[in-house]
Scaffold this motif. Structure first.
Motif, mmCIF file in Angstrom:
data_model
loop_
_atom_site.group_PDB
_atom_site.id
_atom_site.type_symbol
_atom_site.label_atom_id
_atom_site.label_comp_id
_atom_site.label_asym_id
_atom_site.label_seq_id
_atom_site.Cartn_x
_atom_site.Cartn_y
_atom_site.Cartn_z
ATOM 1 N N GLY A 1 37.814 -75.228 -63.005
ATOM 2 C CA GLY A 1 38.837 -75.827 -62.146
ATOM 3 C C GLY A 1 38.460 -75.837 -60.678
ATOM 4 N N LYS A 2 37.169 -75.813 -60.386
ATOM 5 C CA LYS A 2 36.706 -75.733 -59.002
ATOM 6 C C LYS A 2 36.060 -77.025 -58.517
ATOM 7 C CE LYS A 2 37.906 -71.443 -58.647
ATOM 8 N NZ LYS A 2 39.010 -71.058 -57.782
ATOM 9 N N VAL A 3 36.413 -78.155 -59.137
ATOM 10 C CA VAL A 3 35.833 -79.443 -58.750
ATOM 11 C C VAL A 3 36.942 -80.448 -58.470
ATOM 12 C CG1 VAL A 3 34.425 -81.394 -59.512
ATOM 13 C CG2 VAL A 3 33.713 -79.087 -60.060
ATOM 14 N N SER A 4 36.820 -81.146 -57.352
ATOM 15 C CA SER A 4 37.674 -82.296 -57.053
ATOM 16 C C SER A 4 36.787 -83.517 -57.197
ATOM 17 C CB SER A 4 38.191 -82.234 -55.618
ATOM 18 O OG SER A 4 38.900 -81.050 -55.394
ATOM 19 N N SER A 5 37.285 -84.540 -57.877
ATOM 20 C CA SER A 5 36.443 -85.725 -58.032
ATOM 21 C C SER A 5 37.231 -86.973 -57.677
ATOM 22 C CB SER A 5 35.921 -85.829 -59.469
ATOM 23 O OG SER A 5 36.966 -86.079 -60.376
ATOM 24 N N LYS B 1 40.171 -85.275 -49.238
ATOM 25 C CA LYS B 1 41.211 -84.279 -48.957
ATOM 26 C C LYS B 1 40.619 -82.867 -48.954
ATOM 27 C CE LYS B 1 45.634 -82.602 -50.682
ATOM 28 N NZ LYS B 1 46.620 -82.675 -51.753
ATOM 29 N N ALA B 2 39.728 -82.580 -49.911
ATOM 30 C CA ALA B 2 39.108 -81.254 -49.989
ATOM 31 C C ALA B 2 38.249 -80.972 -48.766
ATOM 32 C CB ALA B 2 38.274 -81.150 -51.267
ATOM 33 N N VAL B 3 37.491 -81.973 -48.316
ATOM 34 C CA VAL B 3 36.635 -81.785 -47.143
ATOM 35 C C VAL B 3 37.488 -81.569 -45.895
ATOM 36 C CG1 VAL B 3 34.964 -82.898 -45.618
ATOM 37 C CG2 VAL B 3 34.678 -83.071 -48.088
ATOM 38 N N LEU C 1 30.756 -77.761 -50.991
ATOM 39 C CA LEU C 1 29.634 -78.656 -51.224
ATOM 40 C C LEU C 1 30.172 -79.985 -51.725
ATOM 41 C CD1 LEU C 1 26.525 -79.131 -51.568
ATOM 42 C CD2 LEU C 1 26.800 -78.295 -53.903
ATOM 43 N N VAL C 2 29.625 -81.069 -51.205
ATOM 44 C CA VAL C 2 29.978 -82.408 -51.676
ATOM 45 C C VAL C 2 28.749 -83.002 -52.345
ATOM 46 C CG1 VAL C 2 30.635 -84.748 -50.973
ATOM 47 C CG2 VAL C 2 31.758 -82.770 -49.939
ATOM 48 N N ILE C 3 28.957 -83.582 -53.518
ATOM 49 C CA ILE C 3 27.875 -84.243 -54.244
ATOM 50 C C ILE C 3 28.239 -85.713 -54.363
ATOM 51 C CG2 ILE C 3 26.576 -84.362 -56.396
ATOM 52 C CD1 ILE C 3 27.346 -81.380 -56.812
ATOM 53 N N VAL C 4 27.332 -86.573 -53.920
ATOM 54 C CA VAL C 4 27.531 -88.016 -53.995
ATOM 55 C C VAL C 4 26.414 -88.589 -54.870
ATOM 56 C CG1 VAL C 4 27.669 -90.173 -52.684
ATOM 57 C CG2 VAL C 4 28.620 -88.082 -51.723
ATOM 58 N N ALA C 5 26.775 -89.469 -55.774
ATOM 59 C CA ALA C 5 25.791 -90.087 -56.667
ATOM 60 C C ALA C 5 24.797 -90.916 -55.871
ATOM 61 C CB ALA C 5 26.500 -90.964 -57.698
ATOM 62 N N LYS C 6 23.542 -90.874 -56.299
ATOM 63 C CA LYS C 6 22.503 -91.642 -55.607
ATOM 64 C C LYS C 6 22.756 -93.142 -55.697
ATOM 65 C CE LYS C 6 18.677 -88.406 -55.967
ATOM 66 N NZ LYS C 6 17.354 -88.151 -56.557
ATOM 67 N N LEU D 1 32.071 -85.937 -55.757
ATOM 68 C CA LEU D 1 32.839 -84.771 -56.173
ATOM 69 C C LEU D 1 32.627 -83.649 -55.168
ATOM 70 C CD1 LEU D 1 30.732 -82.579 -57.777
ATOM 71 C CD2 LEU D 1 30.799 -84.436 -59.392
ATOM 72 N N ALA D 2 33.587 -82.755 -55.118
ATOM 73 C CA ALA D 2 33.540 -81.621 -54.188
ATOM 74 C C ALA D 2 33.649 -80.330 -54.987
ATOM 75 C CB ALA D 2 34.679 -81.706 -53.181
ATOM 76 N N ILE D 3 32.778 -79.380 -54.671
ATOM 77 C CA ILE D 3 32.819 -78.064 -55.304
ATOM 78 C C ILE D 3 33.625 -77.153 -54.382
ATOM 79 C CG2 ILE D 3 31.449 -76.128 -56.191
ATOM 80 C CD1 ILE D 3 30.799 -78.735 -57.640
ATOM 81 N N SER D 4 34.696 -76.570 -54.921
ATOM 82 C CA SER D 4 35.579 -75.759 -54.079
ATOM 83 C C SER D 4 35.425 -74.259 -54.333
ATOM 84 C CB SER D 4 37.039 -76.183 -54.287
ATOM 85 O OG SER D 4 37.387 -76.052 -55.644
ATOM 86 N N ASP D 5 34.302 -73.863 -54.906
ATOM 87 C CA ASP D 5 33.999 -72.449 -55.094
ATOM 88 C C ASP D 5 32.680 -72.149 -54.384
ATOM 89 O OD1 ASP D 5 34.556 -69.856 -56.878
ATOM 90 O OD2 ASP D 5 32.407 -70.285 -56.917
#
Length: 100
Positions: free
Chosen positions: A16-20, A27-29, A36-41, A83-87
């Protein structure tokens, strides 16, 4: 390496630690909940620039990894460009895998 990263993202999603999705990640940022934010290539140039600028402003680490399909699949959705990792620990683990 790709499979290990995707499984770490999947594990953090199960915890439950991901916002996508664009709005949830934004909003998470902005609320400083994202470590950490992950953006698809293969995300659009506009999406990549938007998150790159936002993460720079809010001092949130960002990586460009995988495809929209891969990120969506690991989250149990169809496509996800961001997606954003919130942990903090999951975020550090993913960053270490990327940098090694």
């Amino acid at each position: 390496m790709t499979n290990k990263l995707l499984s770490m993202i999947g594990l953090s999603a199960k915890a439950g630690k991901v916002s996508s999705g664009e709005f949830a990640v934004e909003k998470a940022v902005k609320s400083k909940a994202a470590f950490l934010v992950i953006v698809a290539k293969d995300a659009s140039d506009n999406t990549r620039k938007k998150f790159s600028d936002m993460c720079k402003y809010y001092e949130t680490p960002i990586i460009f990894f995988g495809t929209k399909e891969e990120l969506g699949k690991v989250l149990g959705k169809e496509y996800r460009a961001s997606l954003a990792i919130s942990d903090e620990n999951f975020a550090k683990g993913i960053e270490e895998k990327i940098n090694s």
